[in-house]
Design a protein around this motif. Structure first.
Motif, short mmCIF file in Angstrom:
data_model
loop_
_atom_site.label_atom_id
_atom_site.label_comp_id
_atom_site.label_asym_id
_atom_site.label_seq_id
_atom_site.Cartn_x
_atom_site.Cartn_y
_atom_site.Cartn_z
N ALA A 201 -22.57 22.95 -24.62
CA ALA A 201 -22.39 24.38 -24.85
C ALA A 201 -22.12 25.12 -23.55
O ALA A 201 -21.22 25.97 -23.48
CB ALA A 201 -23.63 24.96 -25.54
N VAL A 202 -22.88 24.83 -22.51
CA VAL A 202 -22.76 25.62 -21.29
C VAL A 202 -21.68 25.11 -20.33
O VAL A 202 -21.04 25.89 -19.63
CB VAL A 202 -24.12 25.72 -20.55
CG1 VAL A 202 -25.14 26.43 -21.41
CG2 VAL A 202 -24.62 24.36 -20.10
N TYR A 203 -21.47 23.78 -20.31
CA TYR A 203 -20.50 23.23 -19.37
C TYR A 203 -19.08 23.19 -19.91
O TYR A 203 -18.12 23.15 -19.14
CB TYR A 203 -20.91 21.82 -18.94
CG TYR A 203 -22.01 21.78 -17.91
CD1 TYR A 203 -21.83 22.33 -16.65
CD2 TYR A 203 -23.22 21.18 -18.20
CE1 TYR A 203 -22.83 22.28 -15.69
CE2 TYR A 203 -24.23 21.13 -17.25
CZ TYR A 203 -24.03 21.67 -16.00
OH TYR A 203 -25.03 21.62 -15.06
N GLY A 204 -18.92 23.18 -21.23
CA GLY A 204 -17.58 23.16 -21.81
C GLY A 204 -16.79 21.94 -21.38
O GLY A 204 -17.19 20.80 -21.64
N ASN A 275 -15.44 24.73 -10.69
CA ASN A 275 -16.80 25.12 -11.07
C ASN A 275 -16.87 25.60 -12.52
O ASN A 275 -15.98 26.32 -12.98
CB ASN A 275 -17.32 26.24 -10.17
CG ASN A 275 -17.80 25.73 -8.83
OD1 ASN A 275 -18.08 24.55 -8.66
ND2 ASN A 275 -17.88 26.63 -7.86
N PRO A 276 -17.94 25.24 -13.23
CA PRO A 276 -18.15 25.81 -14.56
C PRO A 276 -18.52 27.28 -14.43
O PRO A 276 -19.08 27.71 -13.42
CB PRO A 276 -19.31 24.99 -15.11
CG PRO A 276 -20.07 24.55 -13.90
CD PRO A 276 -19.03 24.33 -12.83
N LYS A 277 -18.19 28.04 -15.46
CA LYS A 277 -18.54 29.46 -15.48
C LYS A 277 -19.36 29.77 -16.72
O LYS A 277 -19.28 29.06 -17.72
CB LYS A 277 -17.26 30.31 -15.46
CG LYS A 277 -16.43 30.13 -14.20
CD LYS A 277 -15.19 31.00 -14.24
CE LYS A 277 -14.35 30.82 -12.97
NZ LYS A 277 -13.12 31.66 -12.99
N ALA A 278 -20.13 30.84 -16.63
CA ALA A 278 -20.96 31.24 -17.77
C ALA A 278 -20.09 31.52 -18.99
O ALA A 278 -19.03 32.14 -18.88
CB ALA A 278 -21.78 32.47 -17.41
N VAL A 279 -20.53 31.03 -20.13
CA VAL A 279 -19.82 31.28 -21.38
C VAL A 279 -19.90 32.76 -21.70
O VAL A 279 -20.95 33.39 -21.55
CB VAL A 279 -20.42 30.44 -22.53
CG1 VAL A 279 -19.65 30.67 -23.83
CG2 VAL A 279 -20.42 28.96 -22.16
N ALA A 280 -18.79 33.35 -22.17
CA ALA A 280 -18.73 34.80 -22.32
C ALA A 280 -19.44 35.33 -23.55
O ALA A 280 -19.98 36.43 -23.54
CB ALA A 280 -17.27 35.25 -22.34
N ALA A 281 -19.46 34.55 -24.64
CA ALA A 281 -20.00 35.05 -25.92
C ALA A 281 -21.22 34.26 -26.34
O ALA A 281 -21.32 33.06 -26.11
CB ALA A 281 -18.93 34.97 -27.01
N LYS A 282 -22.17 34.93 -26.98
CA LYS A 282 -23.38 34.26 -27.46
C LYS A 282 -23.04 33.34 -28.63
O LYS A 282 -22.19 33.65 -29.47
CB LYS A 282 -24.44 35.27 -27.86
CG LYS A 282 -24.01 36.27 -28.91
CD LYS A 282 -25.09 37.33 -29.11
CE LYS A 282 -24.65 38.41 -30.09
NZ LYS A 282 -25.67 39.48 -30.23
N ARG A 283 -23.72 32.20 -28.68
CA ARG A 283 -23.50 31.21 -29.74
C ARG A 283 -24.82 30.50 -30.05
O ARG A 283 -25.70 30.41 -29.19
CB ARG A 283 -22.45 30.18 -29.32
CG ARG A 283 -21.07 30.75 -29.02
CD ARG A 283 -20.10 29.66 -28.59
NE ARG A 283 -20.52 29.02 -27.35
CZ ARG A 283 -19.88 28.00 -26.78
NH1 ARG A 283 -18.80 27.50 -27.36
NH2 ARG A 283 -20.31 27.48 -25.64
#
Length: 490
Positions: A201-204, A275-283
């Motif tokens: 979920a967080v790393y995509g 670098n991974p970035k914070a996911v924009a939308a809640k899930r």
């Protein structure tokens, strides 16, 4: 000094909270917790002043960086090879487990020894040798330790394992069978399922999203594939050799040049993925375990890397919120509510930004109440200034833990390796206690607001979906998966 050197990439637990635009509220010393703090433990008010012993640093002709810390109190030596660019985040697509299996196979045979002979020789020498390369890591790490009187022998054996592995097919097949059995077992472990889903979920698309090999990737591993990875990735110019114990730097460096002359420099450089970035939308991600009596919860998002200037402030925020059994989450959800045996928060801060997370296992019937209390504590540390006494206790606890670690020579070596990897200044660890004690309540509020955002929270829950889905739906769009990681619904 009997144990192995610390891994060079520290993964520390850090804070939890929410970002928001709320105006800082007036500080007060009353907590909503009903747990009484006696505050009777003797605590020194003096600032810890330390000057850590500095490693003798040299670079061999093949590009290998060597850090040597002399300590003659006991006739023991510990060493660590930290080999950057040889970790799983560099694995080719479709080969999860390649880096880890390569490391595991180093001890299973060389050009002159079988696995049995290696094990017998290690035992005869009274030494210890191990190799690991865990998922999410950028490096392979080899640790070894033994007596100083036979250092030349067990160090030579370590180097033979490092430089001349044979990757025998029969040993590889046996390892594959063990790994496949582990795959079956971990699918029944809710904490593994939670970690797997949370990482995805967080790393995509970042390689750190992968936390396990698969049956197909294990089947695809061959001795030739292992040998190719080893030849290309285990390079001296990307490695650090740390040595601590009963050695003399002036005597051992010439030995190292001779013993490691066969390890040749290459052109390979460590180039990290974007670098991974914070996911924009809640899930919300639910993993269905019908009839489960508990819900394993994890939530968070990408935060910082180890070099970030907010690292220390965030570590103190974590200590207050979820870093121990004396933190707010634990006192609330376990001690007061009795929802769980344990609940914590953490963040992974390495060469690339890692995730903040809060996590715990709660009884199925209290999932709703537990989620409410998680968010209540997040809101509290974001919106209310941390009371002065609580902040002081957290900072002094962190300093005390650091002070205790300085008694262990391998910890000191680990600090030296970390400083080298991240390019920290020479006095980084000498000034570390002062940096901790300089953290303010404003800093705590700033970092929790900056990195923890309720509007992009990634929530994972493993449990009986028929019972917990109605509870979790209000926290964001829901996706449902089975224990094999396959999506089965919304």
């Amino acid at each position: 000094m009997k144990r192995h050197a610390l891994i060079a990439v520290l993964v520390l637990t850090l804070g939890s909270g929410f970002i928001g635009a709320a105006v800082p509220q007036e500080s007060h010393d009353e907590s909503i917790s009903k747990i009484e703090r006696k505050n009777r433990a003797p605590v020194s008010k003096d600032l810890l002043h330390v000057t850590l012993p500095k490693a003798t640093e040299t670079t061999l002709s093949n590009g290998l960086t060597v850090l040597i810390m002399e300590n003659h109190r006991l006739p023991l030596i510990s060493i660590q090879y930290n080999i950057s660019a040889a970790g799983p985040i560099f694995e080719p697509a479709g080969t999860p487990g390649l880096a880890g299996i390569t490391a595991q196979m180093l001890r299973e045979g060389t050009k002159t020894r079988t696995s049995v002979q290696i094990a017998d020789d290690i035992a005869r020498l009274g030494a210890s040798i191990s190799a690991t390369s865990g998922f999410g890591s950028s490096a392979a790490v080899i640790n070894a330790s033994g007596l100083s009187e036979n250092f030349d022998q067990w160090f030579a054996l370590t180097n033979e394992i490092l430089l001349n592995p044979s990757f025998p097919a029969d040993e590889l097949n046996r390892l594959k069978q063990r790994l496949k059995a582990q795959l079956r077992q971990q699918r029944a472990n809710p904490n593994f399922l939670s970690n797997e889903a949370f990482s995805r979920a967080v790393y995509g698309n970042h390689p750190a999203a992968v936390v396990s090999s698969t049956n197909a990737s294990i089947d695809a591993i061959t001795p030739d594939l292992l040998s190719k990875w080893h030849q290309e990735r285990y390079t001296p110019q990307n490695a650090i050799l740390g040595i601590t114990g009963d050695v003399k730097a002036s005597e051992i460096v010439p030995k190292l040049e001779k013993m490691l002359a066969a390890w040749k420099k290459t052109d390979l450089k460590e180039v990290l993925p974007p670098n991974p970035k914070a996911v924009a939308a809640k899930r919300v991600f639910l993993i269905d375990r019908p009839n489960s009596v508990q819900t394993s919860i994890a939530m968070g998002n990408i935060s910082i890397d180890r070099r970030d200037p907010d690292y220390i402030s965030l570590s103190i925020a974590n200590h207050i919120l979820g870093g121990s059994s004396a933190a707010r989450l634990f006192l609330n959800l376990r001690e007061e509510k009795g929802y769980t045996y344990g609940v914590y928060s953490s963040v992974t801060a390495v060469k690339y930004p890692g995730p903040w997370r809060a996590y715990g296992d709660v009884r199925t019937e209290v999932t709703a109440g537990a989620m409410t209390e998680f968010f209540r504590e997040f809101q509290r540390i974001r919106d209310e200034r941390v009371p002065a006494s609580e902040l002081e206790d957290a900072k002094r606890s962190q300093v005390a833990s650091f002070a205790l670690s300085l008694e262990n020579p391998t910890e000191l070596l680990g600090y030296a390796i970390v400083r080298k990897i991240y390019g920290f200044p020479a006095d980084y660890w000498d000034t570390y206690p002062a940096k901790i004690m300089a953290v303010t309540a404003d800093d705590i509020q700033r970092v929790t607001r900056k990195y923890l955002n309720p509007e992009n929270m990634q929530i994972v829950a493993v449990g009986d979906v028929s019972k917990i889905k109605p509870v979790l739906e209000k926290y964001g769009p829901v996706e449902v998966f089975d224990t094999d990681g396959k999506k089965v619904g919304n």
